[in-house]
Design a protein around this motif. Sequence first.
Motif, mmCIF file in Angstrom:
data_model
loop_
_atom_site.group_PDB
_atom_site.id
_atom_site.type_symbol
_atom_site.label_atom_id
_atom_site.label_comp_id
_atom_site.label_asym_id
_atom_site.label_seq_id
_atom_site.Cartn_x
_atom_site.Cartn_y
_atom_site.Cartn_z
ATOM 1 N N ALA A 112 0.836 -1.203 0.000
ATOM 2 C CA ALA A 112 0.000 0.000 0.000
ATOM 3 C C ALA A 112 0.870 1.253 0.000
ATOM 4 O O ALA A 112 1.830 1.356 0.767
ATOM 5 N N PHE A 113 0.511 2.204 -0.869
ATOM 6 C CA PHE A 113 1.178 3.502 -0.905
ATOM 7 C C PHE A 113 0.278 4.548 -0.248
ATOM 8 O O PHE A 113 -0.900 4.307 -0.012
ATOM 9 N N LYS A 114 0.851 5.692 0.014
ATOM 10 C CA LYS A 114 0.111 6.783 0.650
ATOM 11 C C LYS A 114 -1.173 7.085 -0.109
ATOM 12 O O LYS A 114 -1.189 7.177 -1.336
ATOM 13 N N ASP A 115 -2.278 7.224 0.645
ATOM 14 C CA ASP A 115 -3.569 7.535 0.047
ATOM 15 C C ASP A 115 -3.497 8.863 -0.713
ATOM 16 O O ASP A 115 -2.861 9.817 -0.258
ATOM 17 N N GLY A 116 -4.161 8.921 -1.839
ATOM 18 C CA GLY A 116 -4.200 10.170 -2.601
ATOM 19 C C GLY A 116 -4.298 9.896 -4.086
ATOM 20 O O GLY A 116 -4.475 8.756 -4.530
ATOM 21 N N ASP A 117 -4.182 10.954 -4.871
ATOM 22 C CA ASP A 117 -4.359 10.854 -6.311
ATOM 23 C C ASP A 117 -3.066 10.542 -7.063
ATOM 24 O O ASP A 117 -3.106 10.213 -8.245
ATOM 25 N N GLU A 118 -1.920 10.661 -6.391
ATOM 26 C CA GLU A 118 -0.652 10.333 -7.039
ATOM 27 C C GLU A 118 -0.447 8.821 -7.041
ATOM 28 O O GLU A 118 -0.556 8.181 -6.003
ATOM 29 N N SER A 119 -0.112 8.271 -8.199
ATOM 30 C CA SER A 119 0.104 6.818 -8.290
ATOM 31 C C SER A 119 1.365 6.384 -7.555
ATOM 32 O O SER A 119 1.412 5.285 -6.991
ATOM 33 N N PHE A 120 2.383 7.252 -7.574
ATOM 34 C CA PHE A 120 3.640 6.930 -6.908
ATOM 35 C C PHE A 120 4.041 8.108 -6.010
ATOM 36 O O PHE A 120 4.950 8.878 -6.343
ATOM 37 N N PRO A 121 3.363 8.258 -4.871
ATOM 38 C CA PRO A 121 3.664 9.386 -3.977
ATOM 39 C C PRO A 121 5.066 9.267 -3.383
ATOM 40 O O PRO A 121 5.443 8.220 -2.876
ATOM 41 N N LYS A 122 5.843 10.340 -3.470
ATOM 42 C CA LYS A 122 7.224 10.304 -2.991
ATOM 43 C C LYS A 122 7.485 11.385 -1.952
ATOM 44 O O LYS A 122 6.895 12.462 -1.988
ATOM 45 N N GLY A 123 8.395 11.072 -1.042
ATOM 46 C CA GLY A 123 8.826 12.031 -0.044
ATOM 47 C C GLY A 123 9.987 12.851 -0.564
ATOM 48 O O GLY A 123 10.424 12.715 -1.709
ATOM 49 N N ASP A 124 10.528 13.705 0.308
ATOM 50 C CA ASP A 124 11.646 14.562 -0.082
ATOM 51 C C ASP A 124 12.893 13.758 -0.440
ATOM 52 O O ASP A 124 13.764 14.245 -1.163
ATOM 53 N N ASP A 125 12.978 12.535 0.092
ATOM 54 C CA ASP A 125 14.136 11.692 -0.210
ATOM 55 C C ASP A 125 13.996 10.930 -1.530
ATOM 56 O O ASP A 125 14.895 10.179 -1.917
ATOM 57 N N GLY A 126 12.872 11.145 -2.218
ATOM 58 C CA GLY A 126 12.657 10.492 -3.500
ATOM 59 C C GLY A 126 12.084 9.091 -3.396
ATOM 60 O O GLY A 126 11.821 8.441 -4.420
ATOM 61 N N LYS A 127 11.883 8.602 -2.176
ATOM 62 C CA LYS A 127 11.354 7.254 -1.985
ATOM 63 C C LYS A 127 9.830 7.279 -1.915
ATOM 64 O O LYS A 127 9.226 8.278 -1.518
ATOM 65 N N ILE A 128 9.236 6.166 -2.280
ATOM 66 C CA ILE A 128 7.786 6.023 -2.192
ATOM 67 C C ILE A 128 7.341 6.120 -0.739
ATOM 68 O O ILE A 128 7.964 5.547 0.167
ATOM 69 N N ILE A 129 6.252 6.848 -0.517
ATOM 70 C CA ILE A 129 5.669 6.945 0.830
ATOM 71 C C ILE A 129 4.662 5.810 0.983
ATOM 72 O O ILE A 129 3.683 5.725 0.227
ATOM 73 N N PHE A 130 4.911 4.939 1.932
ATOM 74 C CA PHE A 130 4.041 3.789 2.144
ATOM 75 C C PHE A 130 2.872 4.138 3.060
ATOM 76 O O PHE A 130 2.898 5.113 3.811
ATOM 77 N N ALA A 131 1.841 3.312 2.981
ATOM 78 C CA ALA A 131 0.700 3.411 3.886
ATOM 79 C C ALA A 131 0.578 2.088 4.629
ATOM 80 O O ALA A 131 1.045 1.047 4.165
ATOM 81 N N ASN A 132 -0.046 2.144 5.775
ATOM 82 C CA ASN A 132 -0.196 0.950 6.619
ATOM 83 C C ASN A 132 -1.629 0.459 6.552
ATOM 84 O O ASN A 132 -2.448 0.751 7.409
ATOM 85 N N HIS A 133 -1.929 -0.303 5.506
ATOM 86 C CA HIS A 133 -3.254 -0.910 5.365
ATOM 87 C C HIS A 133 -3.095 -2.428 5.397
ATOM 88 O O HIS A 133 -2.354 -2.998 4.604
ATOM 89 N N ASP A 134 -3.792 -3.062 6.293
ATOM 90 C CA ASP A 134 -3.758 -4.514 6.346
ATOM 91 C C ASP A 134 -4.380 -5.077 5.066
ATOM 92 O O ASP A 134 -5.419 -4.585 4.603
ATOM 93 N N ILE A 135 -3.747 -6.101 4.507
ATOM 94 C CA ILE A 135 -4.259 -6.629 3.234
ATOM 95 C C ILE A 135 -5.678 -7.172 3.364
ATOM 96 O O ILE A 135 -6.462 -7.101 2.415
ATOM 97 N N MET A 136 -6.037 -7.685 4.534
ATOM 98 C CA MET A 136 -7.401 -8.188 4.692
ATOM 99 C C MET A 136 -8.416 -7.058 4.727
ATOM 100 O O MET A 136 -9.546 -7.215 4.251
ATOM 101 N N ASP A 137 -8.019 -5.903 5.253
ATOM 102 C CA ASP A 137 -8.925 -4.761 5.272
ATOM 103 C C ASP A 137 -9.230 -4.326 3.841
ATOM 104 O O ASP A 137 -10.392 -4.057 3.493
ATOM 105 N N THR A 138 -8.201 -4.282 3.011
ATOM 106 C CA THR A 138 -8.417 -3.929 1.604
ATOM 107 C C THR A 138 -9.235 -5.001 0.894
ATOM 108 O O THR A 138 -10.141 -4.699 0.108
#
Length: 237
Positions: free
Chosen positions: A38-64
């Motif tokens: 899971a990536f950070k919620d929002g409209d960006e397909s590949f949301p990135k932080g200032d370090d250029g890395k993908i911002i992850f989200a904490n969603h349990d796979i069963m919840d999704t």
Amino acid sequence: KIWDTPHGRVRDKLNLEKSLPRPKIPSVDLCLFHWPTAFKDGDESFPKGDDGKIIFANHDIMDTYRGLEDCVTAGLARNIGISNFNSKQIQRILDEATIKPCNIQIEVNPCFTNEKLVKFAQSKGLVVSSYASLGSPGRPWQKNTDPCALTDPVVTGIAEAKGTTPAQVILRWHVQRGLGFCVKSVNPDRIRQNLKVFDFELSDSEMAQISGLNKNFRLYVEDVALEHPEYPFHIEF
């Protein structure tokens, strides 16, 4: 498919509702959980932080996955499935799901036969469909040293003997393994050729020769998610 950003029980259902051009198309035949990461919620397909890395989200796979079940209940999807899950993640879904997934889509081609995961999924009653079924010969990141089944002498030799194309031979190899396949073409002749794989068969020897091209060469590594706790490819299958 539900992409990595609209994860969570509520967001994936909303994402499917938004995607459907209703009332013209009120539902889909199959909706897949694209990646367990899971990536950070929002409209960006590949949301990135200032370090250029993908911002992850904490969603349990069963919840999704529960959100996909809700899509079936709401009449938005007739069937649901998963994609790019490993054996442990598949087993968890099967153990906890109310509506079992009917399909799993994973990378499979002669240079990446994915044999153990295919057999595991099939043993659990899942229909397995492959992507990169021909080895994605047009991928932008292809290197000259990468293996290519379409031009391998084993495949081209069988195609010449059968009077078919190399692509038809590889797709027939998928069919005889009990797999569905996903291939893309904008060429009408190739599209028609890709459908003509049911008027010939491969012998056991030919099947073994094609499977022998396996080099465990995975094309879609999804390396942007390597550090995600649900990254699926850290284990063998």
